[in-house]
Design an enzyme around this catalytic site. Sequence first.
Site, PDB file in Angstrom:
ATOM      1  CG  ASN A   1       7.484  -5.293   6.831  1.00  0.00           C
ATOM      2  OD1 ASN A   1       6.846  -4.394   7.369  1.00  0.00           O
ATOM      3  ND2 ASN A   1       7.351  -5.602   5.554  1.00  0.00           N
TER       4      ASN A   1
ATOM      5  CE1 TYR B   1       0.827  -9.912   5.746  1.00  0.00           C
ATOM      6  CE2 TYR B   1       3.101 -10.202   6.426  1.00  0.00           C
ATOM      7  CZ  TYR B   1       2.166  -9.767   5.499  1.00  0.00           C
ATOM      8  OH  TYR B   1       2.585  -9.194   4.324  1.00  0.00           O
TER       9      TYR B   1
ATOM     10  CD  GLU C   1       9.517 -17.153   2.154  1.00  0.00           C
ATOM     11  OE1 GLU C   1       9.665 -18.358   2.007  1.00  0.00           O
ATOM     12  OE2 GLU C   1      10.113 -16.290   1.477  1.00  0.00           O
TER      13      GLU C   1
ATOM     14  CB  VAL D   1      -0.896   0.007   1.271  1.00  0.00           C
ATOM     15  CG1 VAL D   1      -1.701   1.299   1.364  1.00  0.00           C
ATOM     16  CG2 VAL D   1      -1.819  -1.211   1.296  1.00  0.00           C
TER      17      VAL D   1
HETATM   18  C1  LIG Z   1       2.430  -4.053   5.137  1.00  0.00           C
HETATM   19  C2  LIG Z   1       1.410  -3.136   4.487  1.00  0.00           C
HETATM   20  C3  LIG Z   1       0.872  -3.793   3.234  1.00  0.00           C
HETATM   21  C4  LIG Z   1       0.243  -2.940   5.471  1.00  0.00           C
HETATM   22  O1  LIG Z   1      -0.737  -2.164   4.822  1.00  0.00           O
HETATM   23  P1  LIG Z   1      -1.587  -1.092   5.634  1.00  0.00           P
HETATM   24  O2  LIG Z   1      -2.680  -0.644   4.735  1.00  0.00           O
HETATM   25  O3  LIG Z   1      -0.688  -0.059   6.200  1.00  0.00           O
HETATM   26  O4  LIG Z   1      -2.130  -1.989   6.822  1.00  0.00           O
HETATM   27  P2  LIG Z   1      -3.495  -1.824   7.606  1.00  0.00           P
HETATM   28  O5  LIG Z   1      -3.800  -0.403   7.849  1.00  0.00           O
HETATM   29  O6  LIG Z   1      -4.539  -2.640   6.917  1.00  0.00           O
HETATM   30  O7  LIG Z   1      -3.127  -2.553   8.938  1.00  0.00           O
HETATM   31  C5  LIG Z   1      -2.168  -1.967   9.734  1.00  0.00           C
HETATM   32  C6  LIG Z   1      -2.560  -2.109  11.149  1.00  0.00           C
HETATM   33  O8  LIG Z   1      -3.946  -2.128  11.451  1.00  0.00           O
HETATM   34  C7  LIG Z   1      -4.337  -3.416  11.976  1.00  0.00           C
HETATM   35  N1  LIG Z   1      -5.651  -3.651  11.385  1.00  0.00           N
HETATM   36  C8  LIG Z   1      -6.103  -3.149  10.215  1.00  0.00           C
HETATM   37  N2  LIG Z   1      -7.376  -3.529   9.994  1.00  0.00           N
HETATM   38  C9  LIG Z   1      -7.733  -4.271  11.060  1.00  0.00           C
HETATM   39  C10 LIG Z   1      -8.937  -4.942  11.437  1.00  0.00           C
HETATM   40  N3  LIG Z   1     -10.047  -4.930  10.661  1.00  0.00           N
HETATM   41  N4  LIG Z   1      -8.963  -5.614  12.597  1.00  0.00           N
HETATM   42  C11 LIG Z   1      -7.872  -5.650  13.388  1.00  0.00           C
HETATM   43  N5  LIG Z   1      -6.703  -5.024  13.104  1.00  0.00           N
HETATM   44  C12 LIG Z   1      -6.628  -4.351  11.944  1.00  0.00           C
HETATM   45  C13 LIG Z   1      -3.247  -4.306  11.579  1.00  0.00           C
HETATM   46  O9  LIG Z   1      -3.099  -5.440  12.357  1.00  0.00           O
HETATM   47  C14 LIG Z   1      -2.059  -3.371  11.732  1.00  0.00           C
HETATM   48  O10 LIG Z   1      -1.674  -3.100  13.045  1.00  0.00           O
HETATM   49  P3  LIG Z   1      -0.705  -1.872  13.483  1.00  0.00           P
HETATM   50  O11 LIG Z   1      -0.377  -1.015  12.298  1.00  0.00           O
HETATM   51  O12 LIG Z   1      -1.497  -1.132  14.517  1.00  0.00           O
HETATM   52  O13 LIG Z   1       0.530  -2.485  14.041  1.00  0.00           O
HETATM   53  C15 LIG Z   1       2.011  -1.732   4.185  1.00  0.00           C
HETATM   54  O14 LIG Z   1       2.570  -1.220   5.349  1.00  0.00           O
HETATM   55  C16 LIG Z   1       3.063  -1.761   3.079  1.00  0.00           C
HETATM   56  O15 LIG Z   1       2.741  -1.678   1.915  1.00  0.00           O
HETATM   57  N6  LIG Z   1       4.338  -1.855   3.475  1.00  0.00           N
HETATM   58  C17 LIG Z   1       5.447  -1.849   2.492  1.00  0.00           C
HETATM   59  C18 LIG Z   1       5.451  -3.118   1.676  1.00  0.00           C
HETATM   60  C19 LIG Z   1       5.498  -4.334   2.575  1.00  0.00           C
HETATM   61  O16 LIG Z   1       6.244  -4.370   3.530  1.00  0.00           O
HETATM   62  N7  LIG Z   1       4.665  -5.349   2.223  1.00  0.00           N
HETATM   63  C20 LIG Z   1       4.620  -6.595   2.955  1.00  0.00           C
HETATM   64  C21 LIG Z   1       5.728  -7.480   2.517  1.00  0.00           C
HETATM   65  S1  LIG Z   1       5.634  -9.065   3.321  1.00  0.00           S
END
Ligand SMILES: CC(C)(COP(=O)(O)OP(=O)(O)OC[C@H]1O[C@@H](n2cnc3c(N)ncnc32)[C@H](O)[C@@H]1OP(=O)(O)O)[C@@H](O)C(=O)NCCC(=O)NCCS
Length: 147
Positions: free
Chosen positions: A106, A113, A101, A69
């Site tokens: 991260n 996850y 993985e 994202v």
């Molecule tokens: C990893 C990535 C995809 C996460 O996407 P995001 O849109 O920021 O994530 P979300 O907002 O959906 O979730 C983030 C947080 O909300 C929590 N969350 C979101 N929706 C939730 C729900 N419905 N219920 C409970 N928890 C939720 C998640 O557990 C997480 O917790 P934290 O940030 O408080 O620690 C994003 O950070 C990214 O693109 N990172 C760079 C690329 C990367 O690292 N990809 C993964 C490679 S394995």
Amino acid sequence: MIRTLFKSDLNQLLEIEKLVHVTPWTEDTFKTCFNSGYVGWVIELDKKIIGFIIISLTADECHILNLCVVHEFQHQGWGWRLLENALIHAKQKGISIAYLEVRKSNTRAISLYRGMQFQLIGQRKNYYPTEAGNEDALIFALDLREA
Ligand SMILES: CC(C)(COP(=O)(O)OP(=O)(O)OC[C@H]1O[C@@H](n2cnc3c(N)ncnc32)[C@H](O)[C@@H]1OP(=O)(O)O)[C@@H](O)C(=O)NCCC(=O)NCCS
């Protein structure tokens, strides 16, 4: 807002890759995915892609190959929605387990996850290259029959 990922999205996907990943996928990597029949979804807001997921499905396994994202839309639940959408698709196909993985450092992705009940099942030492050397990969799995 979530739609199927098409080959024609390639240019936007490459731009996002460069912005969010330490080691971005190349055009060739994406083309290999398309040619291998992997499936994906994008989040599109005002005709602009802000995140995507790509998975591979075998007879009984789902592998999360890429999830990202763009920075300004992170932490708003989009990653969760993309992952949830992919897992629902896999479950509907009768697939019982999902794997992924992730770099040990991260924490955002790991939090996502774990929040989705993925369980840590293994570790690969020095699997990912970093600027400073190498970094371990954590392997997570989710039993879709219970999810
Ligand atoms: C990893 C990535 C995809 C996460 O996407 P995001 O849109 O920021 O994530 P979300 O907002 O959906 O979730 C983030 C947080 O909300 C929590 N969350 C979101 N929706 C939730 C729900 N419905 N219920 C409970 N928890 C939720 C998640 O557990 C997480 O917790 P934290 O940030 O408080 O620690 C994003 O950070 C990214 O693109 N990172 C760079 C690329 C990367 O690292 N990809 C993964 C490679 S394995």
